[in-house]
Design a protein around this motif. Structure first.
Motif, PDB file in Angstrom:
ATOM      1  N   ILE A 169       7.424 -51.072  -9.967  1.00  0.00           N
ATOM      2  CA  ILE A 169       6.739 -50.338  -9.070  1.00  0.00           C
ATOM      3  C   ILE A 169       5.845 -49.355  -9.964  1.00  0.00           C
ATOM      4  O   ILE A 169       6.345 -48.911 -10.876  1.00  0.00           O
ATOM      5  CB  ILE A 169       7.593 -49.683  -8.013  1.00  0.00           C
ATOM      6  N   ARG A 170       4.657 -49.271  -9.103  1.00  0.00           N
ATOM      7  CA  ARG A 170       3.608 -48.452  -9.678  1.00  0.00           C
ATOM      8  C   ARG A 170       3.735 -47.288  -9.121  1.00  0.00           C
ATOM      9  O   ARG A 170       3.743 -46.995  -7.875  1.00  0.00           O
ATOM     10  CB  ARG A 170       2.236 -48.751  -9.587  1.00  0.00           C
ATOM     11  N   ILE A 171       3.775 -45.971  -9.609  1.00  0.00           N
ATOM     12  CA  ILE A 171       3.611 -44.607  -9.248  1.00  0.00           C
ATOM     13  C   ILE A 171       2.340 -44.133  -9.515  1.00  0.00           C
ATOM     14  O   ILE A 171       2.251 -43.599 -10.588  1.00  0.00           O
ATOM     15  CB  ILE A 171       4.932 -43.995  -9.352  1.00  0.00           C
ATOM     16  N   GLY A 172       1.644 -43.409  -8.594  1.00  0.00           N
ATOM     17  CA  GLY A 172       0.358 -42.658  -8.707  1.00  0.00           C
ATOM     18  C   GLY A 172      -0.119 -42.086  -7.756  1.00  0.00           C
ATOM     19  O   GLY A 172       0.065 -41.866  -6.601  1.00  0.00           O
ATOM     20  N   ALA A 173      -1.622 -41.530  -8.210  1.00  0.00           N
ATOM     21  CA  ALA A 173      -2.631 -41.045  -7.028  1.00  0.00           C
ATOM     22  C   ALA A 173      -3.816 -41.579  -7.183  1.00  0.00           C
ATOM     23  O   ALA A 173      -4.224 -41.960  -8.391  1.00  0.00           O
ATOM     24  CB  ALA A 173      -2.304 -39.534  -7.264  1.00  0.00           C
ATOM     25  N   ALA A 174      -4.670 -41.574  -6.137  1.00  0.00           N
ATOM     26  CA  ALA A 174      -5.676 -41.981  -6.183  1.00  0.00           C
ATOM     27  C   ALA A 174      -6.738 -41.338  -5.304  1.00  0.00           C
ATOM     28  O   ALA A 174      -6.342 -40.648  -4.296  1.00  0.00           O
ATOM     29  CB  ALA A 174      -5.917 -43.525  -5.679  1.00  0.00           C
ATOM     30  N   TYR A 200       1.490 -44.402 -13.277  1.00  0.00           N
ATOM     31  CA  TYR A 200       2.716 -44.757 -14.308  1.00  0.00           C
ATOM     32  C   TYR A 200       3.200 -46.266 -13.859  1.00  0.00           C
ATOM     33  O   TYR A 200       3.679 -46.570 -12.657  1.00  0.00           O
ATOM     34  CB  TYR A 200       3.741 -43.971 -14.153  1.00  0.00           C
ATOM     35  N   VAL A 201       2.898 -47.149 -14.536  1.00  0.00           N
ATOM     36  CA  VAL A 201       3.575 -48.416 -14.641  1.00  0.00           C
ATOM     37  C   VAL A 201       4.480 -48.897 -15.682  1.00  0.00           C
ATOM     38  O   VAL A 201       4.157 -48.783 -16.905  1.00  0.00           O
ATOM     39  CB  VAL A 201       1.829 -49.411 -14.679  1.00  0.00           C
ATOM     40  N   GLN A 202       5.175 -49.718 -15.426  1.00  0.00           N
ATOM     41  CA  GLN A 202       6.202 -50.481 -16.197  1.00  0.00           C
ATOM     42  C   GLN A 202       5.758 -51.902 -16.117  1.00  0.00           C
ATOM     43  O   GLN A 202       5.793 -52.511 -15.171  1.00  0.00           O
ATOM     44  CB  GLN A 202       7.704 -50.196 -15.564  1.00  0.00           C
ATOM     45  N   LYS A 203       5.716 -52.459 -17.356  1.00  0.00           N
ATOM     46  CA  LYS A 203       5.701 -53.701 -17.526  1.00  0.00           C
ATOM     47  C   LYS A 203       6.435 -54.333 -18.687  1.00  0.00           C
ATOM     48  O   LYS A 203       7.137 -53.762 -19.215  1.00  0.00           O
ATOM     49  CB  LYS A 203       4.019 -54.066 -18.202  1.00  0.00           C
ATOM     50  N   GLY A 204       6.421 -55.748 -18.605  1.00  0.00           N
ATOM     51  CA  GLY A 204       7.277 -56.324 -19.736  1.00  0.00           C
ATOM     52  C   GLY A 204       7.804 -57.637 -19.353  1.00  0.00           C
ATOM     53  O   GLY A 204       7.425 -58.245 -18.147  1.00  0.00           O
ATOM     54  N   ALA A 205       8.624 -58.184 -19.960  1.00  0.00           N
ATOM     55  CA  ALA A 205       9.491 -59.380 -19.756  1.00  0.00           C
ATOM     56  C   ALA A 205      10.596 -59.740 -20.358  1.00  0.00           C
ATOM     57  O   ALA A 205      10.889 -59.050 -21.473  1.00  0.00           O
ATOM     58  CB  ALA A 205       8.337 -60.630 -19.943  1.00  0.00           C
TER      59      ALA A 205
END
Length: 153
Positions: free
Chosen positions: A26-31, A48-53
């Protein structure tokens, strides 16, 4: 063993895609959204983004967290005057690594990879929004990032 930096923030040890799974997050942020013209708006934001595999065949997982900055064009398919609206989003993204964790490589012999401190790419997807108090809206977006991928340093 072959080491390879792979698009989509996946580090893999094999040229095969067998058993590989991407990390959903899930991305959490403001725009800030600025109306530009008729059904076109511009959205500038930070997330704030979580990525990976991970790969089940070799039992490892890569988790990389980023702070991403994006500039997206929002094209309204269903007008924002209706509740809820429907939009297409597309634009560039620049991400800066906050942390990276590589786990499950107990038997791996050799140097562990180090990932680039920044990543860039293009974001695309769909979104919906609904006004709640005057100019304040609640948005939900389904986005996919085509990234340059991590590189070894």
């Amino acid at each position: 063993m072959q080491q390879k930096a792979y698009s989509g923030n996946v580090f893999k040890f094999s040229p095969l895609d067998q058993g590989q799974r991407r990390r959903a997050s899930i991305r959490i942020g403001a725009a800030v959204v600025i109306p530009a013209w008729n059904r076109l708006s511009l959205q500038f934001g930070g997330d704030y983004v979580q990525k990976g595999a991970g790969e089940s065949l070799r039992d490892y997982e890569v988790n990389i967290d980023y702070i991403e900055f994006s500039g997206l064009a929002i094209i309204a398919v269903i007008s924002p005057r209706r509740a809820p609206s429907l939009s297409i989003l597309i634009g560039p993204v620049l991400a800066f690594k906050v942390k990276s964790v590589l786990t499950g490589l107990v038997s791996y012999q050799g140097d562990l990879p180090e990932f680039s401190h920044q990543d860039y790419g293009i974001v695309g997807g769909i979104g919906t929004q609904m006004a709640i108090f005057g100019a304040m809206t609640v948005k939900a977006e389904l986005l996919y990032t085509w990234a340059s991928g991590p590189s070894k340093k």
